[in-house]
Design an enzyme around this catalytic site. Structure first.
Site, PDB file in Angstrom:
ATOM      1  CG  ASN A 104      10.256  -1.798   7.922  1.00  0.00           C
ATOM      2  OD1 ASN A 104       9.037  -1.819   7.769  1.00  0.00           O
ATOM      3  ND2 ASN A 104      10.848  -1.006   8.816  1.00  0.00           N
ATOM      4  CB  SER A 157       3.028   2.163   0.792  1.00  0.00           C
ATOM      5  OG  SER A 157       1.945   3.008   1.112  1.00  0.00           O
ATOM      6  CE1 TYR A 170       6.001   6.301   1.825  1.00  0.00           C
ATOM      7  CE2 TYR A 170       3.716   6.173   1.105  1.00  0.00           C
ATOM      8  CZ  TYR A 170       4.743   5.718   1.903  1.00  0.00           C
ATOM      9  OH  TYR A 170       4.518   4.680   2.772  1.00  0.00           O
ATOM     10  CB  THR A 205       4.452   3.457  13.069  1.00  0.00           C
ATOM     11  OG1 THR A 205       4.500   4.452  12.029  1.00  0.00           O
ATOM     12  CG2 THR A 205       3.867   2.158  12.529  1.00  0.00           C
TER      13      THR A 205
END
Length: 273
Positions: A104, A157, A170, A205
């Site tokens: 994760n 993602s 990313y 988050t």
């Protein structure tokens, strides 16, 4: 809550808060004991949000123990394979087995393509790709040696299915994670080990803390036409960490025993827009 994971043991990275903590708590609620690691310390300089702390990791321990399950936790950087191997060895010594890996841990840095530095690109790839690989390498042989099969879940993602504007590094890293899952699924299949990738969209988050929103807005100004590429279909706007953890728990369980090499989107439809 079901008891689908009774007697199993899960190794989870990035477990101090956010999605990682939600995974640890949900899998514990379903009956698993937990081996939890997190860097719980400073992240690379270019990361614009707050770092997790040892207190955050301690809170994950408290929440897992509150479910009645056991947990072994350690501060470890996923870029450090030896540290991950030690954490797994300590957990397996305590619990006697390993059945589930949830890779994760990851970072996200909003930057237009022409402002990404070599250091920033390297940091994203080292943590998101090499760190994920290290997580699997640290635990997969333990699952094989157990002879019972298992489940490996790589957290990618929505950016690993479509793309994320203003995050070339990313996006590249999360596509790599999806490919890694498919390749591992093929080679680990004979051991009855299933490997899947999970693709969250926006999730509420601590990754949204610090200067993250400011950085996103500034990056968006460089090409406003891309601003709505990640809009969701559902009115919720963003998922909660527990929503992603519910999917992880399903993939970890025998309910998904025929599911492998799949890319599971939990993105409110954003990758289809």
């Amino acid at each position: 809550m079901t008891d689908r994971l009774h007697g199993k043991v899960a190794f989870i990275t990035g477990a101090a808060r956010g999605q990682g903590r939600a995974h640890a708590v949900r899998l514990a609620e379903e009956g698993a004991d937990i081996i939890a690691v997190d860097i719980a310390g400073p992240l690379p300089d270019a990361v614009p949000y707050d770092s997790a702390t040892p207190d955050d990791l301690d809170e994950t321990v408290r929440l897992v123990e509150q479910t009645g399950r056991k947990i072994v936790a350690a501060q470890a950087d996923t870029r450090d394979l030896d540290a991950l191997r030690q954490a797994v060895a300590t957990g397996v010594e305590a619990f006697g087995r390993l059945d589930i890996i949830v890779a994760n841990a990851g970072i996200c840095i909003p930057e237009p393509w022409n402002t990404i530095t070599p250091e920033s690109f390297r940091d994203v790839m080292d943590i998101n790709v090499t760190g994920t690989w290290n997580t699997v390498i640290a635990g997969a042989q333990q699952i094989i040696d157990g002879g019972r099969g298992g489940s490996i879940i790589l957290i990618s993602s929505a950016a690993g299915l479509k793309m994320q504007p203003f995050m070339v590094h990313y996006t590249a890293s999360k596509h790599a994670v999806a490919g890694m899952a498919r390749g591992l699924a093929a080679e680990l299949g004979p051991h009855r080990i299933r490997v899947n990738s999970v693709h969250p969209g926006g999730v509420a988050t601590p990754m949204g803390s610090g200067r993250m929103v400011e950085f996103l807005q500034k990056a968006g100004e460089s090409n406003p036409a891309l601003a709505h590429m990640s809009d969701p279909f559902l009115p919720d706007g963003v998922a909660m960490p527990e929503d992603i953890a519910a999917t992880v728990a399903w993939l970890a369980s025998d309910d998904a025993r025929m599911v492998t090499a799949s890319q599971v989107a939990v993105d409110l439809g954003s990758t289809k827009y």
